[in-house]
Every structure is written in structure tokens, then in C-alpha cells.
Design a protein around this motif. Structure first.
Motif, short mmCIF file in Angstrom:
data_model
loop_
_atom_site.label_atom_id
_atom_site.label_comp_id
_atom_site.label_asym_id
_atom_site.label_seq_id
_atom_site.Cartn_x
_atom_site.Cartn_y
_atom_site.Cartn_z
N GLU A 1 0.82 -1.21 0.00
CA GLU A 1 0.00 0.00 0.00
C GLU A 1 0.85 1.26 0.00
O GLU A 1 0.57 2.22 -0.73
N GLN A 2 1.90 1.29 0.83
CA GLN A 2 2.68 2.53 0.98
C GLN A 2 3.80 2.67 -0.03
O GLN A 2 4.27 3.78 -0.30
N GLY A 3 4.28 1.55 -0.61
CA GLY A 3 5.30 1.62 -1.65
C GLY A 3 6.72 1.76 -1.13
O GLY A 3 7.63 2.08 -1.90
N TRP A 4 6.96 1.48 0.12
CA TRP A 4 8.31 1.47 0.69
C TRP A 4 8.32 0.54 1.88
O TRP A 4 7.26 0.09 2.34
N ALA A 5 9.52 0.22 2.36
CA ALA A 5 9.63 -0.76 3.44
C ALA A 5 10.78 -0.41 4.38
O ALA A 5 11.69 0.34 4.02
N THR A 6 10.71 -1.00 5.56
CA THR A 6 11.78 -0.81 6.55
C THR A 6 12.15 -2.14 7.19
O THR A 6 11.38 -3.10 7.15
N ASP A 7 13.32 -2.18 7.74
CA ASP A 7 13.75 -3.23 8.66
C ASP A 7 14.41 -2.49 9.81
O ASP A 7 15.57 -2.09 9.72
N LEU A 8 13.67 -2.29 10.87
CA LEU A 8 14.18 -1.53 12.02
C LEU A 8 14.56 -2.50 13.13
O LEU A 8 13.77 -2.81 14.02
N GLY A 9 15.76 -3.04 13.01
CA GLY A 9 16.26 -3.98 14.00
C GLY A 9 15.66 -5.36 13.92
O GLY A 9 15.74 -6.12 14.88
N GLY A 10 15.09 -5.72 12.78
CA GLY A 10 14.47 -7.04 12.66
C GLY A 10 15.45 -8.16 12.40
O GLY A 10 15.19 -9.31 12.76
N HIS A 11 16.59 -7.83 11.78
CA HIS A 11 17.61 -8.85 11.51
C HIS A 11 18.75 -8.75 12.50
O HIS A 11 19.21 -9.75 13.05
N GLU A 12 19.21 -7.53 12.71
CA GLU A 12 20.21 -7.25 13.74
C GLU A 12 19.71 -6.07 14.56
O GLU A 12 19.29 -5.06 14.00
N GLU A 13 19.77 -6.20 15.87
CA GLU A 13 19.26 -5.15 16.75
C GLU A 13 19.86 -3.79 16.42
O GLU A 13 19.20 -2.76 16.52
N SER A 14 21.12 -3.79 16.01
CA SER A 14 21.84 -2.53 15.85
C SER A 14 21.75 -1.94 14.44
O SER A 14 22.30 -0.87 14.19
N ILE A 15 21.07 -2.64 13.51
CA ILE A 15 21.04 -2.20 12.12
C ILE A 15 19.62 -1.83 11.71
O ILE A 15 18.68 -2.59 11.92
N ASN A 16 19.48 -0.67 11.10
CA ASN A 16 18.19 -0.24 10.56
C ASN A 16 18.32 -0.05 9.05
O ASN A 16 19.41 0.24 8.53
N CYS A 17 17.19 -0.19 8.35
CA CYS A 17 17.22 -0.18 6.90
C CYS A 17 15.92 0.38 6.35
O CYS A 17 14.84 0.11 6.89
N ILE A 18 16.02 1.16 5.28
CA ILE A 18 14.84 1.65 4.56
C ILE A 18 15.01 1.32 3.09
O ILE A 18 16.12 1.35 2.56
N GLY A 19 13.91 0.97 2.41
CA GLY A 19 14.03 0.54 1.02
C GLY A 19 12.90 1.05 0.15
O GLY A 19 11.82 1.41 0.63
N ALA A 20 13.16 1.07 -1.16
CA ALA A 20 12.19 1.50 -2.16
C ALA A 20 12.31 0.63 -3.40
O ALA A 20 13.39 0.10 -3.68
N VAL B 1 23.55 6.51 13.06
CA VAL B 1 22.31 7.29 13.04
C VAL B 1 21.20 6.48 13.69
O VAL B 1 21.19 5.24 13.61
N THR B 2 20.26 7.14 14.31
CA THR B 2 19.11 6.46 14.89
C THR B 2 18.14 6.06 13.78
O THR B 2 18.24 6.55 12.65
N ALA B 3 17.20 5.21 14.13
CA ALA B 3 16.18 4.82 13.15
C ALA B 3 15.40 6.03 12.67
O ALA B 3 15.09 6.15 11.48
N GLU B 4 15.09 6.94 13.59
CA GLU B 4 14.35 8.15 13.23
C GLU B 4 15.15 9.01 12.25
O GLU B 4 14.60 9.57 11.29
N GLU B 5 16.44 9.12 12.48
CA GLU B 5 17.29 9.91 11.58
C GLU B 5 17.39 9.24 10.20
O GLU B 5 17.38 9.92 9.17
N LEU B 6 17.47 7.91 10.19
CA LEU B 6 17.55 7.20 8.91
C LEU B 6 16.26 7.39 8.11
O LEU B 6 16.30 7.55 6.89
N LEU B 7 15.14 7.39 8.79
CA LEU B 7 13.85 7.55 8.10
C LEU B 7 13.72 8.90 7.41
O LEU B 7 12.94 9.04 6.46
N THR B 8 14.47 9.89 7.84
CA THR B 8 14.42 11.19 7.17
C THR B 8 15.01 11.12 5.76
O THR B 8 14.78 12.01 4.94
N LEU B 9 15.78 10.05 5.48
CA LEU B 9 16.36 9.86 4.15
C LEU B 9 15.39 9.18 3.18
O LEU B 9 15.70 9.04 1.99
N LEU B 10 14.22 8.76 3.67
CA LEU B 10 13.29 8.03 2.83
C LEU B 10 12.92 8.79 1.55
O LEU B 10 12.90 8.18 0.46
#
Length: 252
Positions: free
Chosen positions: A179-198, A220-229
Motif C-alpha cells: 500500500e505505501q510503496g516502501w519498506a523498513t527493517d528496524l532492528g528485525g535482523h540485527e538489533e543494531s542495524i536499521n534499513c529503509i528501502g524503495a 544514526v538512529t532509526a528516526e534519523e535514517l527515516l528522514t532519508l526516505l
């Protein structure tokens, strides 16, 4: 000569709307019927148009064969790579490109972070399909029966407390991603790694690949990474236009 080529090529989008007779083609091009007939005959000789029994013309089989061959020979990695590098230059974080093949999501390109903390991902290596942002994107684009069939076959390892626990949860998440057309992995694979994708789309709008930006939360925090979306999505859209051939210059 260039005017002749331009007129001939103008016939193809006309016939893409459906069969047309000689008069309709001539009227659309603004030329005499004899000129239109000459152009149609040349296109017919090359298999690009076909004359039906009712004397109307339609697109020829050779055109479809050429289009299919072109699609099969497109290298999304080659097209995407300079844009991934440019994105990495701007944000400094790890950038990945992935595709879905034979029920696996594989990394096919990677641009390393400029920060000391690096990710262990490798080109050619399958991703953690139930948590990775690129995997969620590529599976979300499948039909509902395909998504359900895949989800029910997967294992759901709990890499972290944020990992997707089961098929029901995975399908729910895929519906949101679709529905939204983008995705995240916020600590789902590694607690310390966040990811945003398109997603990267082909000419038909389907997802041919997915790209992502990943960073450790010590950088960067997850919130800071999300600003790059927005930047990540714009990059994916640019690659999509170039890959699909819709990034054409406007006529003056």
C-alpha cells in the motif's frame, strides 16, 4: 530523412491504440495517403506493422519480439549502479540492490558505507527474507495467492525481538508495504542495524528490483535514517525511469 523517420515512428504509438486504416494513419500524420502508404510498407517489410485482411494495419510481431529481447537484456545493476554511488556519496551509508529469483531475494550490488562500522552483507548472498526491507518490497509486489503461498512455506527465525514471528504477521506487513510503496527493517535482523528501502519498477509498473539504505544505530538512529526516505524513493524513481525507458527528454 529525419522527418521521414519521425513520421514512421509516429505510426507505432498510433497503432498501439488499435488497428487503423490507411486514411486514419494519413490523417493522424497530416500527410497524403501515398506518403502514409510508403511509410507503412517500409514498417511492414521490417515486421514492425502487419496488414490485416480488412486492410487495416496493426503492430507486427517483430516489434513485440524486439521489445521482449530488449527487456531480457536489460541489466538493472548496470543502470542502477551510478545512482547507488551518488546516493552513497550524499548519505554515506551502505546501499544495496536486490532482486527476487527462484524464491530467494539476492543482493546484486552493494556500495559500502564510508563509516568505520561495516555490514557483512555480500553480493550474491540471499537476504533474510522475512525481515529485510528489500525482500518485503519484492514479495509485496506479487499477487495475493503468490504472497500467501510463499509466506506459508517460510520459516520465521527470531533474529531479534523485532523479527516477524509468523506467516500471518508477514502477510500483514506485506500488505502495508504494498500500500505505501516502501519498506523498513528496524532492528528485525540485527538489533543494531536499521534499513529503509524503495522499489525499482519496469515499464509495466511491476517491481524488477529493490534498493535500500542501511546504517547501524551507533551512526544514526532509526528516526534519523527515516528522514532519508524521500531521497531513497527519488533515487529509486530515477532508476525506474531510466530502466523502463520513460526518462525521455521533452521536445522543445
Amino acid at each position: 530523412m529525419s522527418q521521414t523517420v519521425d513520421r514512421a515512428l509516429s505510426i507505432l504509438p498510433l497503432l498501439a491504440q488499435g488497428p487503423a486504416d490507411l486514411g486514419q494513419v494519413a490523417e493522424r500524420l497530416g500527410v497524403h495517403k501515398s506518403t502514409a502508404l510508403r511509410l507503412l510498407r517500409t514498417l511492414h517489410e521490417h515486421g514492425l506493422v502487419y496488414r490485416q485482411e480488412d486492410q487495416r494495419y496493426r503492430l507486427g510481431a517483430r516489434l513485440f519480439a524486439l521489445a521482449q529481447e530488449a527487456v531480457e537484456n536489460l541489466d538493472v545493476r548496470e543502470i542502477a549502479h551510478p545512482h547507488l554511488v551518488a546516493l552513497n556519496d550524499r548519505c554515506g551509508h551502505t546501499v544495496h540492490l536486490a532482486v527476487y529469483e527462484e524464491q530467494e531475494v539476492l543482493y546484486i550490488d552493494k556500495v559500502e558505507s564510508r563509516y568505520p562500522v561495516r555490514m557483512y552483507s555480500r553480493i550474491g548472498k540471499p537476504v533474510a527474507i522475512t525481515v529485510a526491507a528489500v525482500a518485503k518490497l519484492l514479495l509485496a509486489d506479487l499477487t495475493e495467492p503468490e504472497r500467501r503461498a510463499i509466506a506459508e512455506k517460510l520459516d520465521y527465525p527470531m533474529y531479534t525481538s523485532r523479527s516477524t514471528p509468523d506467516a500471518a504477521g508477514f502477510l500483514k506487513e506485506l500488505a502495508v508495504v504494498r500500500e505505501q510503496g516502501w519498506a523498513t527493517d528496524l532492528g528485525g535482523h540485527e538489533e543494531s542495524i536499521n534499513c529503509i528501502g524503495a522499489p525499482i519498477r519496469g515499464a509495466d509498473g511491476r517491481f524488477v528490483a529493490a534498493m535500500s539504505v542501511s546504517a547501524p544505530n551507533v551512526v544514526v538512529t532509526a528516526e534519523e535514517l527515516l528522514t532519508l526516505l524521500p531521497l531513497v524513493r527519488r533515487t529509486a524513481e530515477t532508476i525506474s525511469r531510466e530502466y523502463s525507458g520513460t526518462n525521455r527528454p521533452k521536445k522543445a
